[in-house]
Design an enzyme around this catalytic site. Structure first.
Site, PDB file in Angstrom:
ATOM      1  CD  GLU A 109      -3.030  -0.974   2.122  1.00  0.00           C
ATOM      2  OE1 GLU A 109      -2.928  -0.308   3.279  1.00  0.00           O
ATOM      3  OE2 GLU A 109      -4.281  -1.443   1.831  1.00  0.00           O
ATOM      4  CD  GLU A 130      -5.027  -5.804   2.550  1.00  0.00           C
ATOM      5  OE1 GLU A 130      -5.678  -5.120   3.221  1.00  0.00           O
ATOM      6  OE2 GLU A 130      -3.841  -5.982   2.846  1.00  0.00           O
TER       7      GLU A 130
END
Ligand SMILES: *[C@@H]1O[C@H](CO)[C@@H](O)[C@H](O)[C@H]1NC(C)=O
Length: 732
Positions: A189, A258
C-alpha cells in the site's frame, strides 16, 4: 455435492486417480507461473484463484493444520500471509524462525494440504501490527528514513528481503522449484504515501520493484495500491469493493489482494462486522467484472499475542469478523456462504478464463454478465444493484428472481446455483460457555517508583519514551520531586495548585506521593493526552511519578517512525505564590519498565521469587498490582478464553506466555450504526457491542496449557477485581 467428484462419474477409478494427480494444485516438480491480461497462469493454464489471509504469528503452530484445512474445505486455492520482520529479526542480525514465527513450517503445511501461497514479504506490512512490522531498532540506524529513497533504509530492507527469498529458495518453496509460492509481494500500500511525498517516493517504488524482480524467484510480484507499479510487477486492489479497479497495463490481470471481510477493533471502539451477503456480493461483482484473483483479508484474523498489536490502541483480538473466528472455529453463516460462492465460481471457471464478459441490461438497475467462449462454455452472473427491491429478470429462456443487492451465478448460463443474498445454511454461532473452576488469587503490590530509587537515570528535561525503552516494555516512569515551601498560600486556603501534563500518548497514570490521582488515555484517532487537575500537596518534598504506557506503536501513516510516545510536556504546576512552575525543563529521573517485569513475576520461575499475599487485600482493588493463580485446563478440546470483564487495564501471562494486553475499554453507547447489508459498505458501518467492552475475552491457546497447575499472572494498572476473572470455552 462435490463438483470434482461429479466429473469422474463412470470413469474407472485408476484413471480418475491419474486425473487427480495431473490436476492437483501442488507443483510436484516445478510449476511455471506467469500471467496475462485475464489471469495468473499456472503450468500453462489460466486460473481463477481464491485466497485467504492467515497470519502465522497470530495463531499457534498447533492451530495451523486445522486453519489450513478449514481454508481448503472453504474452497480456497491459496493462503496469503505477510512476513513479520520484527518477529524474525528482534535485534540486528539475530534471527528468529521458531514457534509462531516458523515461516518455513507454515508454508510447508500449506503445501502438504495442496494449497498455494501468496507471500507478502513487504517488509512494511501495516497489518495493525506493532510498528507496521519494522523492528524498533531500525528507527535508530543513523540517517534512516522509512519507505523512501533513503540509502540506510533501502539497504536494511534489501537485506531482509534477500534473507527471506534465499530462505524460501533453499527450502525449494517457490512454485518454480516445485513449492507452493505462486506470488510474492514487495512493499505494501505504498501508492498513497508516494502521492504525498512525491519524487523520492517514485524513485523508491522503482528501486523496490527492480530489487524484488532481480531476486529471480520466477514467480510474479505484486504491489498493492500502487498504480505506478513498474513492469513486470502487477498492481492490485485492496478494499471493501474492487470491481471498478483496472490494472495499470492492459496485459496485467485484475487482482484483489485484500477483500476486507470485516475490520479491526480498537480499544474503546465498538466491534465492526461485515455481513456475509455483502461480502459475497462484492466478490461475485469483482469476478463478473473480469477479476481473477481474490484474497480475503482476513480469512482467519487471530490474536495479537504479547505486545504485537500496533495502532496504537489495536485490541489484542484481531478477529476481524473473518470466516474463521479468532479461536479457529468456522464463523457461520459467513464461512459456509463463501464456500458455496467458491463452488459456484469454480464451476464457472472454464468460461471465466476463456471469454471476456458481455454485459446485457436486464432492467433499470440490473445487469447480466455473460462469459461465452468460442468452444461453447458459458457462465452468467445476474446482478441486481437495487438496495431495496427484489426484481424478476428474464435471461435466456428463464426467469430469475434477484433479491436486492445480489448476484446469481449460472455456471452453465441456465441453472442458478448460488445467489449472494441467500446463505443456504444458517449454521450455529459459536458461544462462550463458563467453566466452573473458582480461581484462588494472590496479589503483589508494584511499588510506585520514585526519583530517589537507585535504578533510575536522571536527564535534563522530558524525553521521548521509545528512545529510552526501545519498546522492550509498555512502561516508562517519569519521576521528579516537587519541593513546596511552608509559606505557600494554598497550604492555608486549601486552594490546591493545578497539575497539567501533556503527553504524546498513549496512556498515563499520575501518582503523587505514591497515590494514584488520575489516569488519562488517548485513542486511535488521537493518541495525545492532556491531564489537568488540582493536586493535594504538602509542605516539603512531594513525589511526582508519571507512569506513561504505550499501547502498541503506530503501523501506518507518512513517516510514522517519527511519531512520538510519552510525556513530552509541557508539565506545569499552577497556583503557587510565584505563579506557575514550568517543570518541563527540570531534571527528571527515568525508570524503564515495572519492577515486577525486572523480577520476572510474569515468568514461571520468577513468579515465586517474591512474597505474594492472599485474602482480604484483594477486595481493595489497588492500582499497580500483580495477581496470580493456578488452574486446570478445561476438559475437552474446545478453545479456551479468559473473561476479563471485571478488570481495568494491563497484561496477562499463562505459563510465562504473553496472552496480550487486557483492557475492557467500553465503547460509547450509541456508537453502533444500524447495519443493512444491502448497500455500499465502509468500516464505519455495521458495528456491534456499543456500550460494552471492546474486548472482554482473551484467547488462551490450548497448546500453552498443561492438564493442571497452569500459572496465570495478571498485571493490573488501574485497579480491577480479579475474583471476577473466569475461564470460558468457545463452543460451536
Ligand atoms: C534519542 O535520544 C538521544 C539522546 O537524548 C538523542 O540524541 C537522539 O536524537 C534521540 N533519537 C531519536 C531518533 O529521537
Amino acid at each position: 455435492m462435490d463438483p470434482g467428484a461429479n466429473a469422474f462419474r463412470g470413469i474407472p477409478l485408476a484413471v480418475a486417480a491419474a486425473f487427480v494427480v495431473l490436476f492437483s494444485l501442488a507443483c510436484s516438480v516445478s510449476c511455471s507461473v506467469s500471467y496475462d491480461r485475464k489471469a495468473v497462469i499456472i503450468d500453462g493454464r489460466r486460473r481463477i484463484l481464491v485466497s485467504g489471509s492467515v497470519h502465522y504469528p497470530r495463531s499457534t503452530p498447533e492451530m495451523w493444520p486445522d486453519l489450513i484445512q478449514k481454508a481448503k474445505d472453504g474452497g480456497l486455492d491459496a493462503i496469503q500471509t505477510y512476513v513479520f520482520w520484527n518477529g524474525h529479526e528482534p535485534s540486528p542480525g539475530q534471527y528468529y524462525f521458531e514457534d509462531r514465527y516458523d515461516l518455513v513450517k507454515f508454508i510447508k503445511l500449506i503445501q502438504e494440504a495442496g494449497l498455494y501461497v501468496h507471500l507478502r514479504i513487504g517488509p512494511y506490512i501495516c497489518a495493525e501490527w506493532n510498528f507496521g512490522g519494522f523492528p524498533v531498532w531500525l528507527k535508530y540506524v543513523p540517517g534512516i528514513e522509512f519507505r523512501t529513497d533513503n540509502e540506510p533504509f533501502k539497504s536494511a530492507m534489501q537485506g531482509f528481503v534477500e534473507k527471506i527469498v534465499s530462505m524460501m529458495k533453499e527450502e525449494k518453496l517457490f512454485a518454480s522449484q516445485g513449492g507452493p509460492i505462486i506470488l510474492s509481494q514487495i512493499e505494501n500500500e505504498f501508492g498513497p504515501v508516494e502521492w504525498e511525498i512525491g519524487a523520492p517516493g517514485q524513485a523508491y517504488t522503482k528501486w523496490a520493484a527492480n530489487m524484488a524482480v532481480g531476486l529471480g524467484t520466477d514467480v510474479p510480484w505484486v504491489m498493492c495500491k500502487q498504480d505506478d507499479a513498474p513492469d513486470p510487477v502487477i498492481n492490485t486492489c485492496n478494499g471493501f469493493y474492487c470491481e471498478g479497479f483496472t490494472p495499470n497495463k492492459k496485459y496485467k490481470p485484475k487482482m484483489w489482494t485484500e477483500a476486507w471481510t470485516g475490520w479491526f477493533t480498537e480499544f474503546g471502539g465498538a466491534v465492526p462486522y461485515r455481513p456475509a451477503e455483502d461480502l459475497a456480493f462484492s466478490v461475485a461483482r469483482f469476478i463478473q467484472a473480469g477479476g481473477s484473483f481474490v484474497n480475503y483479508y482476513m480469512y482467519h484474523g487471530g490474536t495479537n499475542f504479547g505486545r504485537t498489536a500496533g495502532g496504537p490502541f489495536i485490541t489484542t483480538s484481531y478477529d476481524y469478523d473473518a470466516p474463521i473466528d479468532e479461536y479457529g472455529l468456522a464463523r457461520e453463516p459467513k464461512w459456509s456462504h463463501l464456500r458455496d460462492l467458491h463452488r459456484a465460481i469454480k464451476k464457472s471457471e472454464p468460461a471465466l478464463i476463456s471469454a471476456d464478459p458481455t454485459v446485457n441490461s436486464l432492467g433499470s438497475n440490473q445487469e447480466g454478465h455473460v462469459f461465452k467462449s468460442t468452444t461453447g462454455t458459458c457462465a452468467a452472473f445476474l446482478a441486481n444493484y437495487d438496495t431495496e427491491y427484489s426484481v424478476e429478470v428474464t435471461f435466456g429462456n428463464g426467469k430469475y428472481n434477484l433479491p436486492p443487492w445480489s448476484i446469481s451465478i449460472l455456471p452453465d448460463c441456465k441453472t442458478e446455483v448460488f445467489n449472494t443474498a441467500k446463505p443456504a445454511a444458517k449454521g450455529t454461532q459459536a458461544q462462550m460457555t463458563p467453566v466452573s473452576e473458582a480461581l484462588s488469587w494472590q496479589s503483589y503490590n508494584e511499588e510506585t517508583a520514585s526519583a530517589s530509587d537507585d535504578d533510575t537515570t536522571t536527564l535534563d528535561g522530558l524525553v521521548e519514551q521509545v528512545n529510552i525503552t526501545r519498546d522492550t516494555t509498555d512502561y516508562l516512569w517519569y519521576l521528579t520531586d516537587m519541593t513546596i515551601s511552608p509559606n505557600e498560600a494554598f497550604l492555608k486556603t486549601g486552594e490546591y495548585p493545578v497539575l497539567n501534563v501533556w503527553s504524546a500518548g498513549h496512556a498515563l497514570h499520575i501518582f503523587v506521593n505514591g497515590e494514584l490521582i488520575g489516569s488519562a488515555f488517548g485513542g486511535l484517532e488521537n493518541p495525545k493526552i492532556s491531564f489537568s487537575n488540582q493536586v493535594k500537596l504538602r509542605a516539603g518534598i512531594n513525589k511526582l511519578a508519571l507512569l506513561s504506557v504505550s499501547v502498541g506503536l503506530p503501523n501506518v501513516g507518512v513517516h510514522f517512525e517519527t511519531w512520538n510516545t510519552g510525556v513530552l510536556g509541557p508539565v506545569s504546576l499552577k497556583g503557587l505564590n510565584s505563579g506557575t512552575w514550568d517543570m518541563s525543563s527540570w531534571k527528571w529521573s527515568y525508570k524503564v519498565g515495572l519492577k515486577g517485569e525486572t523480577q520476572g513475576l510474569n515468568t514461571v520461575s520468577g513468579s515465586s521469587t517474591v512474597e505474594w499475599i492472599e485474602g482480604s487485600l484483594l477486595a481493595q482493588k489497588p492500582p499497580l498490582t500483580w495477581y496470580k493463580t493456578t488452574f486446570s485446563a478445561p476438559s475437552g478440546n474446545d478453545p479456551v478464553a479468559l473473561d476479563m470483564g471485571s478488570m481495568g487495564k494491563g497484561q496477562i501471562w499463562i505459563n510465562g506466555q504473553s496472552i496480550g494486553r487486557h483492557w475492557p475499554a467500553y465503547s460509547a453507547q450509541g456508537s453502533c450504526n444500524s447495519c443493512s447489508y444491502a448497500g455500499t459498505f465502509n468500516e464505519n458501518k455495521c458495528r456491534s457491542n456499543c456500550g460494552q467492552p471492546s474486548q472482554r475475552w482473551y484467547h488462551v491457546p490450548r497448546a500453552w496449557l498443561k492438564p493442571t497447575e497452569n500459572l496465570l499472572v495478571v498485571f493490573e494498572e488501574m485497579g480491577g477485581d480479579p475474583t471476577g476473572i473466569s475461564l470460558v470455552t468457545r463452543t460451536a
